[in-house]
Design a protein around this motif. Structure first.
Motif, PDB file in Angstrom:
ATOM      1  N   GLU A 165       8.855  -7.317   0.773  1.00 34.38           N
ATOM      2  CA  GLU A 165       7.790  -6.341   0.572  1.00 34.38           C
ATOM      3  C   GLU A 165       7.152  -5.963   1.901  1.00 34.38           C
ATOM      4  N   GLY A 166       6.424  -4.845   1.899  1.00 36.42           N
ATOM      5  CA  GLY A 166       5.874  -4.267   3.118  1.00 36.42           C
ATOM      6  C   GLY A 166       5.192  -5.220   4.072  1.00 36.42           C
ATOM      7  N   ARG A 221       7.215   3.203  -2.415  1.00 39.07           N
ATOM      8  CA  ARG A 221       7.547   2.162  -1.442  1.00 39.07           C
ATOM      9  C   ARG A 221       9.059   2.048  -1.222  1.00 39.07           C
ATOM     10  N   TRP A 259       1.245  -1.745   3.952  1.00 37.49           N
ATOM     11  CA  TRP A 259       2.692  -1.778   3.718  1.00 37.49           C
ATOM     12  C   TRP A 259       3.520  -1.706   4.994  1.00 37.49           C
ATOM     13  N   ALA A 270       6.602   2.635   3.144  1.00 34.65           N
ATOM     14  CA  ALA A 270       6.374   3.510   1.998  1.00 34.65           C
ATOM     15  C   ALA A 270       6.299   4.943   2.508  1.00 34.65           C
ATOM     16  N   ASN A 327      -1.282  -9.593  -0.594  1.00 38.92           N
ATOM     17  CA  ASN A 327      -1.159  -8.138  -0.651  1.00 38.92           C
ATOM     18  C   ASN A 327      -2.362  -7.517  -1.355  1.00 38.92           C
TER      19      ASN A 327
END
Length: 609
Positions: A320-321, A577, A392, A396, A461
């Motif tokens: 994930e970011g 994203r 992020w 994204a 997050n």
């Protein structure tokens, strides 16, 4: 009824005891002694995966979170699915013999089922081999509209099938849903042929019947294991390639290959993409599935997941970011990871992460001018591109339109009237009486205290999102408080219109704009309409769009609907994203699919040494 130990969070029991209890006490299927397995899966091929938030349960009619869907997709089979390699996504048969035969007017679908497909062995079938028939699909479709279930997936068939809504309305009056009642919309020609009659044309029905909530559930399983609400969240039994053999809530899930699964021979086609050509060379002709066991861990914290992947404790991992700088430079793997043989599959998800304000909330909701002004001001005060950068790590893309890239109906030229303009936002609030008090915070037009509660996931997050939105509200002098909740609690609360505001991601159930425009449709409140939005002009246009095939005429309606969302500001479109999936070198033939939640029935893995 299932044993109460399934609800414990303790992991003190040994793995062997967990597996034994899961099979004997809760009715999870076990292969009978001496039975020769049909599935080609190798029990020594183990895939270790991870999810970032706790699951909620495994009833396809009830499940609405992505992580639980990983399991339901592996166990339950809808009539159709998607080609593993084809881009854009291509609908193909799964349990159906072929794609549906659709009438010219788009109101009648005739579907033929393959013969010889069986449910996994389970005590619910009393020792008999249970074949899948079209009656099982009719039963499963009806469950979506059973008022007692309050399925969040009812929207898939609501208002569409002739007589189905009448059956649901009768059940609401009588407090009993008659599953044995014949309705004209479901015409069973024979055990393997179903003709569906629709109230109006629906050119997306094939894709809807590829979505996990329409997977076949056996009535015997529901009747044996259902809870007081009629749900089977802890006892999934389907016809798919895997069965649930271990479940420790919020901690660990284990799937093993269904020994009686019919399997298939891998024969997908590659286009010009060299990566696809390599996958075909690796996989062509293999009997599938190959992976015999899937071990899924729940790891909420980013660094824990990344450390586990680095230590080779995880085979497949979503980066994930917030973690992107650890592994990527300009969207590509760092050289040291390439040297180790780590693989990257990267796509822009067909998703929209949008910001909603609860239209039923006494502070934010309603259609009075000052309420609209408040929502529009907040929307204009939020810097989407800064959120993408800070939260992020630029993993994204900002969106202007409610339909994301990769989905039919997306318009890359559309420009939203809502942009980042904090000065205009402050002026708008001044105009409509939201005055700044001596303490520096605005009050409501009647002088009462104004405070907004923003809800986010209880992880790192979510904390970053809270900080980002606190900055937004500070720009317009509105006092914001953060509300961190576990992911399942967020889903439960927003389904009941109990959250004031949050960032809600929606990943395509099927690759058509209808799947996104329905998020703001009034009748979908308590289902997918998280902001509890009900705007008559929008609802009228959406209802009209459902009768149209994809094309310029429907696109025009979508444009009008997007403008209505900007005028009344129940939501603001945010971003889509990137999905970066990292795989260890032993993973063979993996590619992230834009629609299917998981792909482990389509790729292979080497045995661990």
């Amino acid at each position: 009824m299932r044993s109460s130990w399934l609800h414990r969070t303790s992991t003190q029991l040994s793995v062997s005891l967990v597996c034994l209890c899961a099979a004997l006490l809760s009715g999870l299927p076990m292969q009978s002694a001496g039975a020769a397995p049909i599935s080609p899966a190798d029990p020594d091929k183990v895939l270790r995966a991870v999810i970032v938030a706790p699951e909620t349960g495994f009833d396809p009619a009830i499940t609405r979170d992505l992580y639980s869907t990983f399991i339901t997709q592996s166990i339950f089979e809808p009539l159709f699915t998607y080609d593993y390699l084809a881009r854009p996504a291509k609908l193909v048969p799964l349990t159906a013999e072929a794609l549906p035969d659709v009438s010219v007017d788009g109101k009648t679908y005739t579907i033929h089922l393959k013969k010889g497909i069986y449910f996994a062995v389970d005590p619910a079938f009393k020792g008999k081999k249970r074949e899948l028939t079209m009656a099982d699909y009719v039963y499963s479709f009806k469950r979506l509209l059973d008022p007692a279930l309050s399925s969040p997936q009812a929207w898939l068939l609501e208002g569409k099938v002739v007589g189905l809504d009448d059956l649901a309305a009768k059940a609401r009056r009588s407090k009993h849903f008659d599953y044995d009642a014949d309705i004209p919309g479901f015409e069973l020609i024979d055990r393997y042929t179903l003709r569906i009659h629709l109230n109006q044309p629906d050119f997306d029905l094939g894709m809807i019947l590829a979505h996990q909530p329409t997977g076949a559930v056996a009535r015997e399983v529901v009747e044996k294991y259902h809870d007081p609400q009629g749900q089977i969240m802890a006892n999934p039994v389907g016809t798919g390639p895997y069965i649930l053999t271990e479940w420790v809530r919020g901690s660990r899930i284990v799937l093993t290959a269904n020994p009686d699964y019919r399997g298939y021979i891998w024969d997908f086609k590659a286009g010009r993409d060299p990566g696809d050509q390599r996958i075909v060379a690796q996989m062509k002709g293999k009997h599938m599935p190959q992976i015999g066991r899937i071990e899924i861990s729940v790891m909420v914290e980013d660094q824990s997941r990344w450390l586990a992947f680095q230590n080779d404790e995880i085979d497949l991992f979503q980066l994930e970011g917030p973690l992107a700088p650890q592994a990527l430079v300009n969207g590509k793997l760092k050289p040291e990871l390439v040297k180790k043989g780590i693989q990257l599959s990267r796509i822009v998800d067909p998703e929209v992460s949008y910001f909603y304000w609860n239209m039923r909330d006494p502070i934010l909701g309603g259609m009075r001018k000052e309420k609209i002004a408040l929502r529009r001001a907040i929307a204009m005060a939020h810097n989407v591109r800064e959120e993408i950068k800070v939260v992020w790590n630029d993993e994204a893309v900002a969106l202007e339109y409610p339909i994301p890239p990769g989905v039919v109906g997306y318009d890359p030229t559309y420009k939203s009237s809502i942009q980042f303009e904090p000065e205009v936002a402050n002026a708008l609030l001044d105009t409509f009486g939201y005055k700044i008090g001596k303490d520096g915070w605005r009050t409501l037009p009647d002088g009462k205290y104004l405070q907004i509660r923003y809800t986010a996931r209880a992880d790192s997050n979510g904390q970053q999102q809270l900080e980002m939105w606190k900055k937004t509200y500070d720009l317009i002098h509105i006092h914001m408080v953060g509300d961190r909740k576990p992911f399942p609690d967020i889903l439960k609360a927003e389904k009941q219109c109990q959250l004031q505001t949050r960032t809600a991601p929606w990943i395509a159930d099927y690759p058509d704009g209808d799947n996104f425009m329905q998020l703001y449709y009034g009748p979908n409140i308590f289902q997918n309409n998280n902001g509890c939005n009900q705007i008559p002009e929008y609802d009228k246009l959406y209802a009209a769009s459902q009768k149209m095939p994809a094309g310029p005429e429907r696109d025009l309606l979508y444009h009008k609907m997007a403008r209505i969302l900007e005028v009344y500001a129940p939501i603001r479109v945010g971003y889509a994203r990137y999905r970066n999936m990292l795989a260890q070198p032993r993973v063979i033939g993996y590619k992230k699919h834009p629609i299917l939640p998981v792909e482990w029935m389509y790729f292979d893995i080497e045995k661990r040494q």
